[in-house]
Design an enzyme around this catalytic site. Sequence first.
Site, PDB file in Angstrom:
ATOM      1  CB  SER A 190      -6.344  -3.048   9.983  1.00 23.97           C
ATOM      2  OG  SER A 190      -6.137  -3.073   8.594  1.00 23.97           O
ATOM      3  CG  PHE A 228       1.334  -1.742   6.906  1.00 18.83           C
ATOM      4  CD1 PHE A 228       1.356  -1.277   8.223  1.00 18.83           C
ATOM      5  CD2 PHE A 228       1.142  -0.819   5.903  1.00 18.83           C
ATOM      6  CE1 PHE A 228       1.199   0.078   8.528  1.00 18.83           C
ATOM      7  CE2 PHE A 228       0.995   0.537   6.188  1.00 18.83           C
ATOM      8  CZ  PHE A 228       1.022   0.986   7.497  1.00 18.83           C
ATOM      9  CE1 TYR A 279     -11.362  -5.960   9.837  1.00 20.31           C
ATOM     10  CE2 TYR A 279     -10.211  -4.777   8.083  1.00 20.31           C
ATOM     11  CZ  TYR A 279     -10.182  -5.582   9.208  1.00 20.31           C
ATOM     12  OH  TYR A 279      -8.985  -6.008   9.711  1.00 20.31           O
ATOM     13  CE  LYS A 292      -9.720  -4.982  12.944  1.00 17.31           C
ATOM     14  NZ  LYS A 292      -9.646  -5.922  14.071  1.00 17.31           N
ATOM     15  CG  LEU A 328      -1.465 -10.796  -4.323  1.00 18.90           C
ATOM     16  CD1 LEU A 328      -2.221 -10.889  -5.641  1.00 18.90           C
ATOM     17  CD2 LEU A 328      -0.397  -9.710  -4.411  1.00 18.90           C
ATOM     18  CE  LYS A 352      -8.900 -13.019   7.944  1.00 18.36           C
ATOM     19  NZ  LYS A 352      -7.558 -13.535   7.893  1.00 18.36           N
ATOM     20  CG  ASP A 392      -7.902  -2.776  -4.301  1.00 16.86           C
ATOM     21  OD1 ASP A 392      -8.235  -3.089  -3.141  1.00 16.86           O
ATOM     22  OD2 ASP A 392      -7.509  -3.600  -5.148  1.00 16.86           O
TER      23      ASP A 392
END
Length: 357
Positions: free
Chosen positions: A124, A177, A148, A152, A199, A84, A294
């Site tokens: 995801s 999420f 990745y 999915k 995070l 992951k 991001d």
Amino acid sequence: MAVLITGGAGYIGTHTCVELLNDGYEIIVVDNFSNSQPESLRRVKELTGREFKTYAIDLLDAQSLERVFTENLISSVVHFAGLKAVGESVADPLWYYRNNVIGTIILCEVMKKFQVKNIVFSSSATVYGQPDQVPIRENALLKTTNPYGRTKHMIEEILRDLYISDSSWSVALLRYFNPIGAHKSGMIGESPKGIPNNLLPYISQVAVGSLDELRVFGNDYETKDGTGVRDYIHVVDLAIGHVRALEKIESSDGVHTYNLGTGKGYSVLEMVDTFEETSGKSIPYTILGRRPGDIPICFAETTKANVELGWRAERGIDEMCEDTWRWQSLNPNGYEQSNTESETSVPSKAADFFVTK
Ligand code: NAD
Ligand code: UD1
């Protein structure tokens, strides 16, 4: 009849095992322990007072997987097993495609052979890539940006095709999420190997003193305070979502796709503040540039899961941070440290833990 849990020793898997066991399900776990430790399952047993078989095997090993289906009566599969880490998948895409995509194909081939056609799959929110609008609905365009995420997306398509070929399959595609938090007991939680990418694990390692300070990746996004906004969901709410999804696929055929999130977005700095308040620890941070890949903002539209599964995330960010901190402070090194303890204090436990090849 039992539910087979692939990747059941991992972060989300262990929490789902607890919810299923507490709901009276029989379970069987398959895990190759590439990103987890047997200790996590020992704790699931201790927490629930329930026993279950664990097979230490790799999904790529079709023969061993067939043995699991020969030795047990399996009704459904909850499929967590997968790699992951986004950065790792960019550096070594073939490894990710082999493990995640081929692993799933082998699993489905074995399921087909044994006429087991119910599967809940861990997808995801990463499949949405940078969304055109928030909150994100399940029918939004899929435009994932890394290997990745593509594993999915491909697996979702494979499972859809499988249903098209044979409409007695029943599939739930769960798009998570950002799962955080831990079981209230503080006995199970997220135990990342090495320096965490995500995070909350990073913040909690700063709080416990394993890391010096948080690096905040960008404060110039068009968000409330300039930092990235995400939909954090308590892992126990997520685990309960799997129980509801399992009930759904066991009672109706088809392919059902659900966002599992809270529908609320919080910024990096809001998460830091909440963690400081709930833990009483200070989290020093520096602002750095944006992290490549991001997105600015991402949160879920959850109506479909609310209506069709009768499921709703109930735990707020205070509870998520509190539970993360309880787990981290009780287990500063995750499962690492306790492995040694349990080996010395209860040496006989390990022996009856595994069904070996
Ligand atoms: P995890 O790494 O803690 O758990 C995955 C488990 O699968 C591990 O125990 C690992 O050892 C096992 N595994 C991996 N490859 C295997 C193989 N070939 N054969 C047998 N076992 C194998 O991860 P997690 O956070 O619990 O995530 C579970 C699933 O949810 C994964 O598929 C992941 O991609 C997906 N997901 C996770 C997140 C997240 O933020 N944690 C978000 C969205 C989706
Ligand atoms: C990451 C993955 C995503 C995966 C998700 C859940 C990337 C690019 N994306 O997403 O594919 O589905 O995890 O596993 O890796 N942040 C910091 N400092 C840190 C870590 C994170 O400021 O040390 C910020 C990020 O910039 C982001 C927010 O915190 O704004 C959340 O980051 P993270 O927990 O990594 O989750 P995602 O970015 O959503």
